[in-house]
Design a protein around this motif. Structure first.
Motif, PDB file in Angstrom:
ATOM      1  N   UNK A 344     -16.263   7.139  22.386  1.00  0.00           N
ATOM      2  CA  UNK A 344     -15.786   8.424  21.888  1.00  0.00           C
ATOM      3  C   UNK A 344     -14.910   9.097  22.939  1.00  0.00           C
ATOM      4  N   UNK A 345     -14.054  10.035  22.481  1.00  0.00           N
ATOM      5  CA  UNK A 345     -13.265  10.849  23.394  1.00  0.00           C
ATOM      6  C   UNK A 345     -14.157  11.951  23.975  1.00  0.00           C
ATOM      7  N   UNK A 346     -13.569  12.788  24.838  1.00  0.00           N
ATOM      8  CA  UNK A 346     -14.329  13.905  25.396  1.00  0.00           C
ATOM      9  C   UNK A 346     -14.771  14.883  24.316  1.00  0.00           C
ATOM     10  N   UNK A 347     -14.112  14.826  23.162  1.00  0.00           N
ATOM     11  CA  UNK A 347     -14.465  15.712  22.042  1.00  0.00           C
ATOM     12  C   UNK A 347     -15.306  14.976  20.997  1.00  0.00           C
ATOM     13  N   UNK A 348     -15.863  13.833  21.386  1.00  0.00           N
ATOM     14  CA  UNK A 348     -16.774  13.054  20.532  1.00  0.00           C
ATOM     15  C   UNK A 348     -16.109  12.480  19.292  1.00  0.00           C
ATOM     16  N   UNK A 377      -3.918   9.846  17.634  1.00  0.00           N
ATOM     17  CA  UNK A 377      -3.667  10.067  19.053  1.00  0.00           C
ATOM     18  C   UNK A 377      -4.935  10.246  19.849  1.00  0.00           C
ATOM     19  N   UNK A 378      -4.765  10.165  21.152  1.00  0.00           N
ATOM     20  CA  UNK A 378      -5.889  10.281  22.086  1.00  0.00           C
ATOM     21  C   UNK A 378      -5.791  11.597  22.833  1.00  0.00           C
ATOM     22  N   UNK A 379      -6.753  12.505  22.609  1.00  0.00           N
ATOM     23  CA  UNK A 379      -6.785  13.787  23.292  1.00  0.00           C
ATOM     24  C   UNK A 379      -7.733  13.748  24.473  1.00  0.00           C
ATOM     25  N   UNK A 380      -7.258  14.203  25.635  1.00  0.00           N
ATOM     26  CA  UNK A 380      -8.105  14.178  26.822  1.00  0.00           C
ATOM     27  C   UNK A 380      -7.711  15.240  27.828  1.00  0.00           C
ATOM     28  N   UNK A 381      -8.577  15.445  28.805  1.00  0.00           N
ATOM     29  CA  UNK A 381      -8.291  16.357  29.912  1.00  0.00           C
ATOM     30  C   UNK A 381      -7.342  15.669  30.891  1.00  0.00           C
ATOM     31  N   UNK A 382      -6.235  16.334  31.266  1.00  0.00           N
ATOM     32  CA  UNK A 382      -5.264  15.737  32.186  1.00  0.00           C
ATOM     33  C   UNK A 382      -4.600  16.811  33.033  1.00  0.00           C
ATOM     34  N   UNK A 383      -4.192  16.412  34.223  1.00  0.00           N
ATOM     35  CA  UNK A 383      -3.319  17.243  35.046  1.00  0.00           C
ATOM     36  C   UNK A 383      -2.546  16.310  35.970  1.00  0.00           C
ATOM     37  N   UNK A 387       0.441  12.143  43.123  1.00  0.00           N
ATOM     38  CA  UNK A 387       1.762  11.505  43.109  1.00  0.00           C
ATOM     39  C   UNK A 387       2.706  12.163  42.101  1.00  0.00           C
ATOM     40  N   UNK A 388       2.247  13.256  41.470  1.00  0.00           N
ATOM     41  CA  UNK A 388       3.079  13.956  40.502  1.00  0.00           C
ATOM     42  C   UNK A 388       3.191  13.251  39.165  1.00  0.00           C
ATOM     43  N   UNK A 389       2.250  12.340  38.876  1.00  0.00           N
ATOM     44  CA  UNK A 389       2.326  11.546  37.647  1.00  0.00           C
ATOM     45  C   UNK A 389       1.017  11.623  36.870  1.00  0.00           C
ATOM     46  N   UNK A 390       1.078  11.121  35.636  1.00  0.00           N
ATOM     47  CA  UNK A 390      -0.101  11.008  34.781  1.00  0.00           C
ATOM     48  C   UNK A 390      -0.302   9.528  34.461  1.00  0.00           C
ATOM     49  N   UNK A 391      -1.410   8.980  34.914  1.00  0.00           N
ATOM     50  CA  UNK A 391      -1.731   7.572  34.646  1.00  0.00           C
ATOM     51  C   UNK A 391      -2.779   7.536  33.528  1.00  0.00           C
ATOM     52  N   UNK A 392      -2.287   7.508  32.291  1.00  0.00           N
ATOM     53  CA  UNK A 392      -3.147   7.668  31.110  1.00  0.00           C
ATOM     54  C   UNK A 392      -3.439   6.335  30.448  1.00  0.00           C
ATOM     55  N   UNK A 393      -4.158   5.489  31.141  1.00  0.00           N
ATOM     56  CA  UNK A 393      -4.458   4.150  30.617  1.00  0.00           C
ATOM     57  C   UNK A 393      -5.261   4.215  29.324  1.00  0.00           C
ATOM     58  N   UNK A 394      -6.155   5.207  29.205  1.00  0.00           N
ATOM     59  CA  UNK A 394      -6.958   5.321  27.982  1.00  0.00           C
ATOM     60  C   UNK A 394      -6.070   5.569  26.768  1.00  0.00           C
ATOM     61  N   UNK A 395      -5.024   6.393  26.940  1.00  0.00           N
ATOM     62  CA  UNK A 395      -4.110   6.653  25.831  1.00  0.00           C
ATOM     63  C   UNK A 395      -3.323   5.396  25.471  1.00  0.00           C
ATOM     64  N   UNK A 438      -2.485  15.480  24.208  1.00  0.00           N
ATOM     65  CA  UNK A 438      -2.206  14.284  23.417  1.00  0.00           C
ATOM     66  C   UNK A 438      -0.874  13.623  23.783  1.00  0.00           C
ATOM     67  N   UNK A 439      -0.031  14.289  24.548  1.00  0.00           N
ATOM     68  CA  UNK A 439       1.361  13.892  24.645  1.00  0.00           C
ATOM     69  C   UNK A 439       1.639  12.627  25.419  1.00  0.00           C
ATOM     70  N   UNK A 440       2.801  12.022  25.084  1.00  0.00           N
ATOM     71  CA  UNK A 440       3.392  10.974  25.909  1.00  0.00           C
ATOM     72  C   UNK A 440       4.099  11.600  27.109  1.00  0.00           C
ATOM     73  N   UNK A 441       4.409  12.891  26.970  1.00  0.00           N
ATOM     74  CA  UNK A 441       5.077  13.658  28.023  1.00  0.00           C
ATOM     75  C   UNK A 441       4.188  14.827  28.416  1.00  0.00           C
ATOM     76  N   UNK A 442       3.890  14.935  29.694  1.00  0.00           N
ATOM     77  CA  UNK A 442       3.083  16.032  30.210  1.00  0.00           C
ATOM     78  C   UNK A 442       3.938  17.287  30.322  1.00  0.00           C
ATOM     79  N   UNK A 443       3.419  18.421  29.820  1.00  0.00           N
ATOM     80  CA  UNK A 443       4.085  19.712  29.970  1.00  0.00           C
ATOM     81  C   UNK A 443       3.289  20.513  30.997  1.00  0.00           C
ATOM     82  N   UNK A 444       3.945  20.921  32.054  1.00  0.00           N
ATOM     83  CA  UNK A 444       3.251  21.556  33.169  1.00  0.00           C
ATOM     84  C   UNK A 444       2.924  23.014  32.851  1.00  0.00           C
ATOM     85  N   UNK A 445       1.847  23.183  32.110  1.00  0.00           N
ATOM     86  CA  UNK A 445       1.313  24.496  31.778  1.00  0.00           C
ATOM     87  C   UNK A 445      -0.162  24.320  31.466  1.00  0.00           C
ATOM     88  N   UNK A 446      -0.931  25.385  31.565  1.00  0.00           N
ATOM     89  CA  UNK A 446      -2.346  25.343  31.207  1.00  0.00           C
ATOM     90  C   UNK A 446      -2.669  26.551  30.344  1.00  0.00           C
TER      91      UNK A 446
END
Length: 489
Positions: A344-348, A377-383, A387-395, A438-446
């Protein structure tokens, strides 16, 4: 069935991603846009942010389309904001709203990307809500018809693929969570009157599209969650069937066959429900012949016999912490449960790629209409990492397996013409703000800090680009083991 070769996709297959206006655009108070009910509803989901900034696509659309082109997109599914186009009761069209969507559509077409537009994605203008009482009053039918015709008349020369109402079934099933139930005194019964009015609005959209858009095609967007029985116990099987009917099949049957099925009518009779079907209503619905079905399919669920000692209808995880999902229990109908055979995802949400193949097979067997995937899509916690990148292997793993199962469904004989997962950039989740990405592109905002809204390509962007540009041949991993397994079956 044995498959000795990897699945293949049609040469004109649509590869892209999806979004919705209120979740991605921002600029909710700019250039004449008036408030929408979802603006107010999103602000009740604290600590999650409201949608006044979101991903700021309104100001970044050129940059976003350039990234889509770089990724290799051939399609992009998005929605129009009714509030941005028709901001007031006087029905005057907002020139700035027209300008934004014309610019976006033209930018997409210039990049070789086919627009697929959703007319309604949860964002009714507040003025419509105040004038019509939301979906509760039949006067909304003519307002919706007028809005649809404005869209077709202004964009139909370039946009040929249209979607009517996003996840109407989920708006009814989760009416309290999405704010659709506001003003209802008895939601259990009133929701069927609202649903009937929404069906009439859907019908108006279908009819107007075929009338006004030369070569236009249009379909509904059901949220599809296949329900597996928990065990072979007959009671669990019937409960799973009940869950299928009451969460999706009722809607799908209406869209395709243009009449309410016998299960629905019996259900209304047993529960003393009057959906307020008036003379001429079913004749209108009969005219609304759809061209295809757009499918939103993220996960599967498990159905079992209900516990008749209590009633629970939430079906949500509000925190993003595993194990906090509240599974629905409807006495006399069904209950849902955790499937121990999948992660399951973090949201079950169950991570079950096979459910995509299952869903497409099920829908094809029942309705024999072409389909396009408009959400998964795969929703998860990310920042951003150090290295300034997102390594989203689960997605990547999620998208690979879901896309692969679309390919298997096509091999099974199902007609599928596109894959547009959720989402291209990070955007506001319906209930979980920017915390659920969910994105393929990270948007730098919270949710707490707007930051600089810069775009950062995730690893999934690079992986998906290779899959697109190879038209489903470069899976980013060695598939020989899978082929050997199939050959030796």
């Amino acid at each position: 069935m044995k498959y000795k070769e990897l699945p293949t996709f049609p040469k004109d297959f649509f590869w892209g991603a999806s979004s919705a206006a209120w979740q991605v655009e921002g600029a909710t108070k700019e250039d004449g846009r008036s408030p929408a009910i979802i603006d107010l509803n999103s602000q009740t989901k604290k600590p999650y942010a409201d949608n006044s900034v979101a991903a700021d696509h309104y100001h970044h659309y050129k940059e976003d389309v350039a990234l889509m082109k770089e990724c290799g997109f051939t399609s992009y599914r998005f929605s129009l904001s009714w509030s941005r186009l028709i901001p007031a009761e006087d029905r005057k069209i907002n020139p700035k709203g027209l300008e934004f969507y014309n610019n976006l559509i033209n930018e997409l077409i210039a990049a070789g990307i086919t627009p697929i537009i959703t007319l309604y994605h949860y964002d009714m203008p507040c003025w419509v809500d105040e004038k019509c009482g939301g979906w509760r009053n039949r006067s909304i039918i003519e307002e919706f018809d007028y809005y649809c015709r404005v869209c077709f008349e202004n964009f139909g020369d370039r946009v040929k693929y249209w979607l009517s109402i996003n996840e109407q079934n989920m708006q009814i099933v989760y009416g309290d969570w999405l704010g659709v139930s506001k003003g209802c005194t008895d939601w259990f019964k009133d929701k069927w009157k609202i649903n009937h009015i929404m069906n009439l609005c859907h019908a108006k959209a279908i009819i107007a599209c075929h009338e006004l858009v030369e070569g236009g095609k249009i379909g509904p967007v059901p949220g599809y969650v296949p329900i597996y029985p928990e065990t072979c116990k007959p009671e669990d099987q019937i409960a799973a069937m009940n869950a299928e009917e009451l969460t999706q099949k009722i809607w799908d049957d209406l869209y395709v066959f243009r009449e309410y099925n016998s299960f629905t009518k019996n259900y209304w009779k047993e529960h003393d429900i009057d959906p307020d079907i008036r003379p001429g209503d079913m004749e209108l619905i009969e005219q609304a012949k759809i061209d295809f079905i757009a499918v939103n399919c993220y996960r599967s669920d498990v159905g079992k016999a209900p516990d008749n000692s209590y009633k629970q209808e939430i079906g949500l995880n509000k925190t993003g912490k595993k194990g906090e999902f509240v599974y629905p229990n409807l006495p006399g109908e069904y209950a849902l449960a955790r499937n121990p055979f999948v992660e399951v995802t973090d949201w079950d949400w169950h991570i079950d790629a096979t459910c995509m193949r299952y869903s497409l097979r099920y829908l094809w067997d029942h309705y024999h209409l072409p389909m396009v995937i408009t959400e998964a899509g795969f929703g998860g916690h990310e920042d951003l990492g150090e290295d300034g990148k997102i390594h989203d292997e689960e997605r990547i793993n999620y998208l690979r397996e879901y896309a692969f199962n679309i390919g298997l469904a096509i091999q099974d004989g199902v007609e599928v013409f596109g894959f547009n997962p959720w989402s291209f950039t990070d955007l506001l989740s319906t209930g979980n703000g920017m915390a659920k990405r969910y994105g393929l592109v990270f948007v730098n905002t919270t949710d707490d800090d707007a930051r600089d809204l810069t775009r950062h390509k995730k690893d999934s962007f690079t992986w998906y680009s290779k899959l697109i540009k190879s038209n489903g041949k470069d899976w980013g991993t060695d598939m020989t083991a899978w082929q050997d397994f199939q050959k030796n079956k």
